[in-house]
Design an enzyme around this catalytic site. Sequence first.
Site, mmCIF file in Angstrom:
data_model
loop_
_atom_site.group_PDB
_atom_site.id
_atom_site.type_symbol
_atom_site.label_atom_id
_atom_site.label_comp_id
_atom_site.label_asym_id
_atom_site.label_seq_id
_atom_site.Cartn_x
_atom_site.Cartn_y
_atom_site.Cartn_z
ATOM 1 N N LYS A 13 3.327 -1.595 -6.211
ATOM 2 C CA LYS A 13 4.311 -0.531 -6.433
ATOM 3 C C LYS A 13 5.707 -0.889 -5.918
ATOM 4 O O LYS A 13 6.713 -0.433 -6.455
ATOM 5 C CB LYS A 13 3.838 0.770 -5.770
ATOM 6 N N GLU B 166 7.110 10.856 -7.103
ATOM 7 C CA GLU B 166 5.796 11.491 -7.063
ATOM 8 C C GLU B 166 4.821 10.435 -6.557
ATOM 9 O O GLU B 166 5.097 9.243 -6.632
ATOM 10 C CB GLU B 166 5.382 11.953 -8.470
ATOM 11 N N SER C 196 -4.450 -5.126 -7.638
ATOM 12 C CA SER C 196 -3.180 -4.395 -7.526
ATOM 13 C C SER C 196 -2.874 -3.899 -6.113
ATOM 14 O O SER C 196 -1.715 -3.697 -5.766
ATOM 15 C CB SER C 196 -3.182 -3.217 -8.498
HETATM 16 C C1 LIG Z 1 -3.319 -0.133 -5.753
HETATM 17 C C2 LIG Z 1 -3.031 0.639 -6.969
HETATM 18 N N1 LIG Z 1 -3.390 0.154 -8.151
HETATM 19 C C3 LIG Z 1 -3.167 0.823 -9.303
HETATM 20 C C4 LIG Z 1 -2.563 2.062 -9.290
HETATM 21 C C5 LIG Z 1 -2.420 2.791 -10.592
HETATM 22 O O1 LIG Z 1 -1.128 2.804 -11.107
HETATM 23 P P1 LIG Z 1 -0.709 1.907 -12.314
HETATM 24 O O2 LIG Z 1 -1.689 2.145 -13.411
HETATM 25 O O3 LIG Z 1 0.662 2.371 -12.673
HETATM 26 O O4 LIG Z 1 -0.707 0.507 -11.882
HETATM 27 C C6 LIG Z 1 -2.155 2.613 -8.074
HETATM 28 C C7 LIG Z 1 -1.497 3.937 -8.036
HETATM 29 O O5 LIG Z 1 -1.322 4.580 -7.067
HETATM 30 C C8 LIG Z 1 -2.402 1.879 -6.889
HETATM 31 O O6 LIG Z 1 -2.049 2.385 -5.710
#
Ligand SMILES: Cc1ncc(COP(=O)(O)O)c(C=O)c1O
Lengths: 256, 387
Positions: B89, B111, B372
């Site tokens: 993020k 948000e 992620s």
């Molecule tokens: C570690 C992590 N992965 C994925 C996401 C999902 O968001 P996005 O689909 O935009 O990557 C989040 C959202 O809070 C997250 O914290």
Amino acid sequence: MSTLKKVLETKKEGLLNIYCTAGYPELNDLPTIVNALHDAGVDMVEIGIPYSDPIADGETIQKSNAVALKNGITIDLIFEQLKECTPDIPKVVMTYFNPVFKYGLEHFCQQCQKVGVDGIIIPDLPIGLYQASYEEMFKNYGLSPIFLITPQTSKDRLQLIDDLSSAFIYAVSSSSTTGKATGGLSDGNTYLSGLKDLGLKHPILVGFNISTSDDLALVQKHAHGGIIGSEFIKYLSDKPSPEVAAQQFVKEITKG
Amino acid sequence: MKYDVNEQGFYGDFGGAFIPEMLYPNIQELKSSYRKILNDDAFKKELASLLKDYVGRPTPLYFAKRLSEHYGANIYLKREDLCHTGAHKINNTLGQVLLAQRLNKSRIIAETGAGQHGVATATACALMGLECIVYMGAKDIERQAPNVSRMKMLGAEVRSVHSGSKTLKDATNEAIRDWINNQEDTHYIIGSVVGPDPYPDLVTQLQAIISEEIKKQMDGLPTHVVACVGGGSNAIGAFYHFLEDETVKLIGVEAGGLGIKTDKSAATLALGSRGVLHASMSYLMQTSDGQVIEPHSISAGLDYPGIGPLHAHLHDCKRVLYSNVTDQEALEAANRLMQLEGIIPALESSHALAYLEKMTFNSTDKIVINLSGRGDKDMSTYINAAT
Ligand SMILES: Cc1ncc(COP(=O)(O)O)c(C=O)c1O
């Protein structure tokens, strides 16, 4: 000519439009409220079709939407209820793009025409999309699109909105969500006092944040009329009879 | 690029800016300036330097040896979990904070669902000395308590949202309302590739660094790239530079919750239909009357009833395959990674890992999983699941 256009043609000032949420406070209150508002001398009503995610609305209308949905309101039921409302008061509906899109825009317009709805407010409908896809459709069903303008709306855009309009223009009193009233609009508000000098062909009704009879008198002085929403919803929330409440509210807000 | 947004802000049928007039000036301002700012040399230099020295980029592309042996294929983890603040993020929030400065905005709103975007926003604001307000659903405040404390320590104000399902969707509504009421001094940092045009493209451009790095780090092209999808920002970041390499299979994994046959799911592409949520046309979970359905996922970051418009387009033109895994499958995948690789993944990322169970492999396959985020914020869920 639609009932709405007739009223706008015959009454050029001091218009009063009151908003209510269909399905609120009780599921089937809409006809009672609309008819009572008519009896109390209101010039037109704006009927809110509830949506789960009303981004332009403040807490009061959000809550009324949530309650109405919980009560079980649906678009089809609203059209049924509209048949029980007096045909003598002009009606516009206010909702968001998604419910109408999902219902089917053409079907929605058809139903509006059937039950005597003359105008539609969809605050999140982009003007470009309206022109490209829906302008003809609205015309075919005798519906006037009602667009919002704000103190920040540019001259060119005002012109475009005026050209696309066929009933009235909805001026928001300040750029905000609904029901942000902070204790009265001020007489020195240059946006309000400049509205009539914008040179628009269509009458202007001012809405958002009108909470007192002074506010209403002020916008009726500077524009062609006022629209009251959150304050009426709040008023309805704790009254036993919506019929009596509607009449009482109009009396108080017009100092009648 | 074949899949880029068009002048009108659409990807095929999806996208656009379904905003009330009150937001028109803000969206116009952003739309007319963001590409210029993103491409400006001084901006690029400042962002690149922060990404390197502050975030710790490039993040490693780690060959997961034991996980690879377990599945009989070559599995690489893109280590976004090693980013400062623990998830991808921050790639977006640093870029947007620099953008906000150039637009002369002094107040930042955001948000958050899992709290990762909120923490990343609060961090970027602390770094730049900007006021920061984060909207978070009351339910998420409960289940992601450590991140709430983090945001507060970083100087942000966390506002609890009690409307609707009290999760990410409602926090997003509230942030949009805040922006309507405070448009002159405020920039809204949206946390995923959702929202009105130009946000989906803005966030895509800022997250694309993930696939840019993977491409450089990999010897040749991967056969698969797998990522979880909430709104879709880490996934688009991991896919972007492979979109035109048609041999690379791209897989987005949504949160199936208790399963897509139950009414407790967040798998938008499996269960949704076309419509507008948060000001763009995409797929969303809704009733026949167009009311948005409250989603369910064990993972707060995936608990969202919509999906970014570019994903809707990539789904419809079949460039990306979208699948889903259940809460339980995600928990099992998390445990597998902990025990085989010594890495505690975020619950969101565990959804991508769980997809490995659904694949059949050739021993020569090179699979990149976008990890992620890390699992610190999810400890209480993991602990509860273990007992
Ligand atoms: C570690 C992590 N992965 C994925 C996401 C999902 O968001 P996005 O689909 O935009 O990557 C989040 C959202 O809070 C997250 O914290």
